[in-house]
Design an enzyme around this catalytic site. Structure first.
Site, PDB file in Angstrom:
ATOM      1  N   SER A  58       0.859  -1.190   0.000  1.00 54.22           N
ATOM      2  CA  SER A  58       0.000   0.000   0.000  1.00 54.22           C
ATOM      3  C   SER A  58       0.892   1.236   0.000  1.00 54.22           C
ATOM      4  O   SER A  58       1.987   1.215   0.580  1.00 54.22           O
ATOM      5  CB  SER A  58      -0.883   0.026   1.251  1.00 54.22           C
ATOM      6  OG  SER A  58      -1.532   1.283   1.366  1.00 54.22           O
ATOM      7  N   TYR A 108      -1.725  -0.547  10.264  1.00 52.35           N
ATOM      8  CA  TYR A 108      -1.887  -1.049   8.889  1.00 52.35           C
ATOM      9  C   TYR A 108      -0.707  -0.625   8.021  1.00 52.35           C
ATOM     10  O   TYR A 108      -0.110  -1.443   7.306  1.00 52.35           O
ATOM     11  CB  TYR A 108      -3.199  -0.508   8.309  1.00 52.35           C
ATOM     12  CG  TYR A 108      -3.369  -0.743   6.825  1.00 52.35           C
ATOM     13  CD1 TYR A 108      -3.813  -1.978   6.348  1.00 52.35           C
ATOM     14  CD2 TYR A 108      -3.097   0.264   5.896  1.00 52.35           C
ATOM     15  CE1 TYR A 108      -3.968  -2.194   4.991  1.00 52.35           C
ATOM     16  CE2 TYR A 108      -3.255   0.058   4.536  1.00 52.35           C
ATOM     17  CZ  TYR A 108      -3.696  -1.179   4.084  1.00 52.35           C
ATOM     18  OH  TYR A 108      -3.845  -1.388   2.737  1.00 52.35           O
TER      19      TYR A 108
HETATM   20  P1  NAP Z   1     -11.568  -5.797   0.311  1.00 52.99           P
HETATM   21  O1  NAP Z   1     -12.471  -5.417  -0.806  1.00 52.99           O
HETATM   22  O2  NAP Z   1     -11.968  -5.523   1.710  1.00 52.99           O
HETATM   23  O3  NAP Z   1     -11.190  -7.324   0.158  1.00 52.99           O
HETATM   24  C1  NAP Z   1     -10.379  -7.960   1.094  1.00 52.99           C
HETATM   25  C2  NAP Z   1     -10.277  -9.406   0.743  1.00 52.99           C
HETATM   26  O4  NAP Z   1      -9.398 -10.030   1.694  1.00 52.99           O
HETATM   27  C3  NAP Z   1     -11.594 -10.114   0.821  1.00 52.99           C
HETATM   28  O5  NAP Z   1     -11.713 -10.967  -0.308  1.00 52.99           O
HETATM   29  C4  NAP Z   1     -11.497 -10.957   2.103  1.00 52.99           C
HETATM   30  O6  NAP Z   1     -12.169 -12.201   2.010  1.00 52.99           O
HETATM   31  C5  NAP Z   1     -10.011 -11.215   2.158  1.00 52.99           C
HETATM   32  N1  NAP Z   1      -9.535 -11.529   3.491  1.00 52.99           N
HETATM   33  C6  NAP Z   1      -9.468 -10.724   4.578  1.00 52.99           C
HETATM   34  N2  NAP Z   1      -8.951 -11.379   5.624  1.00 52.99           N
HETATM   35  C7  NAP Z   1      -8.680 -12.632   5.186  1.00 52.99           C
HETATM   36  C8  NAP Z   1      -8.128 -13.792   5.795  1.00 52.99           C
HETATM   37  N3  NAP Z   1      -7.726 -13.794   7.082  1.00 52.99           N
HETATM   38  N4  NAP Z   1      -8.013 -14.916   5.042  1.00 52.99           N
HETATM   39  C9  NAP Z   1      -8.405 -14.944   3.761  1.00 52.99           C
HETATM   40  N5  NAP Z   1      -8.928 -13.869   3.127  1.00 52.99           N
HETATM   41  C10 NAP Z   1      -9.065 -12.735   3.840  1.00 52.99           C
HETATM   42  O7  NAP Z   1     -10.138  -5.088   0.159  1.00 52.99           O
HETATM   43  P2  NAP Z   1      -9.286  -4.551  -1.070  1.00 52.99           P
HETATM   44  O8  NAP Z   1      -9.333  -3.084  -1.023  1.00 52.99           O
HETATM   45  O9  NAP Z   1      -9.598  -5.262  -2.325  1.00 52.99           O
HETATM   46  O10 NAP Z   1      -7.842  -4.960  -0.534  1.00 52.99           O
HETATM   47  C11 NAP Z   1      -7.048  -5.963  -1.128  1.00 52.99           C
HETATM   48  C12 NAP Z   1      -5.603  -5.681  -0.756  1.00 52.99           C
HETATM   49  O11 NAP Z   1      -5.242  -4.383  -1.266  1.00 52.99           O
HETATM   50  C13 NAP Z   1      -5.341  -5.626   0.744  1.00 52.99           C
HETATM   51  O12 NAP Z   1      -4.103  -6.224   1.033  1.00 52.99           O
HETATM   52  C14 NAP Z   1      -5.274  -4.135   1.032  1.00 52.99           C
HETATM   53  O13 NAP Z   1      -4.498  -3.842   2.162  1.00 52.99           O
HETATM   54  C15 NAP Z   1      -4.646  -3.632  -0.245  1.00 52.99           C
HETATM   55  N6  NAP Z   1      -4.859  -2.192  -0.485  1.00 52.99           N
HETATM   56  C16 NAP Z   1      -6.103  -1.685  -0.676  1.00 52.99           C
HETATM   57  C17 NAP Z   1      -6.253  -0.325  -0.895  1.00 52.99           C
HETATM   58  C18 NAP Z   1      -7.597   0.326  -1.110  1.00 52.99           C
HETATM   59  O14 NAP Z   1      -7.674   1.568  -1.080  1.00 52.99           O
HETATM   60  N7  NAP Z   1      -8.656  -0.430  -1.346  1.00 52.99           N
HETATM   61  C19 NAP Z   1      -5.132   0.507  -0.924  1.00 52.99           C
HETATM   62  C20 NAP Z   1      -3.883  -0.044  -0.727  1.00 52.99           C
HETATM   63  C21 NAP Z   1      -3.747  -1.404  -0.524  1.00 52.99           C
HETATM   64  P3  NAP Z   1     -13.680 -12.423   2.598  1.00 52.99           P
HETATM   65  O15 NAP Z   1     -14.493 -11.330   1.997  1.00 52.99           O
HETATM   66  O16 NAP Z   1     -14.078 -13.769   2.147  1.00 52.99           O
HETATM   67  O17 NAP Z   1     -13.564 -12.316   4.074  1.00 52.99           O
END
Ligand code: NAP
Length: 249
Positions: free
Chosen positions: A144, A158
């Protein structure tokens, strides 16, 4: 003969979902890992199958070592030996300052965001490494921009987990560079997914977008495109690299 096989942790929603669909369109069979949201994971599986690729959904908490080991065995038996891993699953917790964070919270987020990536990568290396009889592969860790910005007054826990992911990416890349494995990272900026609601602010992208040079949040597909490139042969001489995908922020 098995083709290209990818495992995406947290592949049922957000960036992971976009990644599963992008990789399927570029010829990968995919394992979509999920933890709670089976409905979303199954929707991704159906969409992948429509591209003509194979897909399985595997429930596993990626911070649980036993469940991770079982998930990789399932990929071995149902799809074949993987050549691509996307360490995407991650969480944020409600916005808080350090003075209001207890050790339970801090340990939880490090386990889910950092330990998970180590154990998933370990299982992938055992299968991909030429030292273990594999034919190589590529790993992308989802970091991130917070790793560089620090997350002050919202999520320094985080942000610190993502700093650890950057260091892990660099170190593992060097460790396995002569074993046919490339390890890279992406640093997304503010991307439109449900993660912000989990942190208690569903409209965070709207609030923050004015501080982004491009004046908008990113779409999950824009991050998936960067991940797919890093996994592809087009990136064959890139390892230990972390690609910002953040609209200039
Ligand atoms: P999201 O829509 O909340 O999706 C998170 C995913 O992670 C979901 O599919 C969830 O599965 C899964 N997950 C969470 N805890 C888990 C565990 N213990 N075991 C297995 N699966 C787990 O988030 P996103 O924004 O797409 O984020 C994806 C990645 O991008 C993350 O690493 C996040 O830190 C990174 N990121 C996001 C942003 C942003 O602005 N969105 C920015 C920088 C980095 P379930 O739904 O089945 O629980």
């Amino acid at each position: 003969m098995t083709g290209k096989i990818a495992l995406i942790t947290g592949g049922g929603r957000g960036i992971g979902r976009a990644c599963a669909l992008k990789l399927a369109r570029t010829g990968y069979d995919v394992c979509v890992n999920y933890m709670r949201d089976v409905k979303s994971a199954n929707e991704v599986i159906d969409a992948v199958k429509q591209t003509g690729q194979k897909a399985i959904a595997v429930k596993a908490d990626v911070s649980n070592e036993i469940e991770v080991v079982e998930m990789f065995k399932k990929v071995d038996s149902e799809l074949g030996i993987l050549c691509a891993l996307v360490n995407n699953a991650g969480i944020i917790l409600p916005q808080n300052k350090l003075v209001d964070m207890d050790s339970e919270r801090i340990e939880k987020i490090f386990k889910i965001n950092v330990v998970s990536s180590f154990i998933c990568a370990r299982e992938a290396v055992k299968r991909m490494s030429t030292q273990y009889g594999g034919v190589g592969g590529a790993i992308v860790n989802v970091s991130s921009r917070a790793a560089r910005l620090g997350g002050a007054s919202e999520y320094i826990d985080y942000a610190s987990t993502k700093g650890a992911i950057d260091t892990f990416t660099k170190g593992l890349a060097i460790e396995v560079a002569d074993q046919g494995i490339r390890v890279n990272g992406v640093r997304p900026g503010i991307i439109e997914t449900q993660i912000h609601a989990d942190g208690g602010e569903p409209n965070r992208v709207e609030r923050m977008k004015h501080g982004v040079p491009m004046r908008r949040g990113g779409q999950p597909q824009e991050v998936a495109n960067a991940i797919a490139w890093l996994l592809s042969d087009e990136a064959s001489y890139s390892t230990g690299t972390i690609l910002d995908c953040a609209g200039g922020r």
